[in-house]
Design an enzyme around this catalytic site. Structure first.
Site, PDB file in Angstrom:
ATOM      1  N   PRO A 182       9.343  -4.429   3.076  1.00  0.00           N
ATOM      2  CA  PRO A 182       9.907  -5.434   2.160  1.00  0.00           C
ATOM      3  C   PRO A 182       9.888  -5.029   0.686  1.00  0.00           C
ATOM      4  O   PRO A 182       9.157  -5.593  -0.140  1.00  0.00           O
ATOM      5  CB  PRO A 182       9.026  -6.655   2.419  1.00  0.00           C
ATOM      6  CG  PRO A 182       7.700  -6.058   2.803  1.00  0.00           C
ATOM      7  CD  PRO A 182       8.033  -4.821   3.590  1.00  0.00           C
ATOM      8  N   CYS A 183      10.734  -4.069   0.327  1.00  0.00           N
ATOM      9  CA  CYS A 183      10.765  -3.567  -1.048  1.00  0.00           C
ATOM     10  C   CYS A 183      11.213  -4.621  -2.050  1.00  0.00           C
ATOM     11  O   CYS A 183      10.984  -4.453  -3.252  1.00  0.00           O
ATOM     12  CB  CYS A 183      11.645  -2.330  -1.142  1.00  0.00           C
ATOM     13  SG  CYS A 183      13.311  -2.574  -0.526  1.00  0.00           S
ATOM     14  N   HIS A 184      11.804  -5.713  -1.569  1.00  0.00           N
ATOM     15  CA  HIS A 184      12.179  -6.792  -2.494  1.00  0.00           C
ATOM     16  C   HIS A 184      10.950  -7.421  -3.142  1.00  0.00           C
ATOM     17  O   HIS A 184      11.071  -8.098  -4.156  1.00  0.00           O
ATOM     18  CB  HIS A 184      13.011  -7.867  -1.767  1.00  0.00           C
ATOM     19  CG  HIS A 184      12.319  -8.512  -0.626  1.00  0.00           C
ATOM     20  ND1 HIS A 184      12.320  -7.965   0.644  1.00  0.00           N
ATOM     21  CD2 HIS A 184      11.598  -9.655  -0.548  1.00  0.00           C
ATOM     22  CE1 HIS A 184      11.627  -8.758   1.447  1.00  0.00           C
ATOM     23  NE2 HIS A 184      11.177  -9.783   0.748  1.00  0.00           N
TER      24      HIS A 184
END
Length: 156
Positions: free
Chosen positions: A118-120
């Site tokens: 989940p790089c967000h």
């Protein structure tokens, strides 16, 4: 060519697989044609992504292809420690994993498995930051905003 293209609240998500691993997950505009999963792994990935869209705390249990540089994989492993509804800045993640913020940002942008990794959840110290190597407002930053809002995080 994707093994599946599924609906997402912000557009579509494309899924690429190999025989035994997910190779890539891609955010696509709503105008992209949907495609039913063509194999068991694509079906499994589509189901887990859809479950995340229903429940922000849903986890993923997918085999991911061993792609990326050693540093990128270290950043991606660090990203996986950030829980839903929580964010770290690029600098904070860099301190955790032993890197520099700009390199962490580049590794985030090169993430081949968004949602699963989940790089967000990694943002700029001064706001939302870029997304998927795209700066400025537009589709990708809107996707990041939607994902963060879905998890209860509000960043201008």
């Amino acid at each position: 060519m994707f093994n599946a293209v599924i609906d997402a609240p912000f557009g579509k998500v494309g899924i690429r697989t190999s025989a035994d691993a997910v190779r890539e997950i891609v955010y696509l505009p709503a105008s992209t044609a949907s495609a039913a999963p063509d194999c068991a792994l694509a079906e499994r990935a589509a189901a887990q992504i859809a479950r995340y869209f229903d429940c922000a705390t849903a986890g993923f249990d997918l085999p991911l292809a061993a792609l990326g540089t050693p540093f990128q994989r270290r950043v991606w492993d660090g990203i996986n420690t950030i829980g839903a509804g929580t964010v770290l800045t690029y600098g904070q993640l860099a301190q955790r994993i032993g890197g520099v913020p700009r390199a962490v940002g580049q590794a985030c942008g090169s993430n081949l498995f968004p949602l699963v990794i989940p790089c967000h959840r990694v943002v700029s110290a001064s706001g939302i930051g870029g997304f998927a190597h795209h700066g400025g407002d537009g589709f990708f930053r809107d996707v990041k905003r939607w994902l963060l809002a879905h998890e209860g995080v509000r960043i201008p």
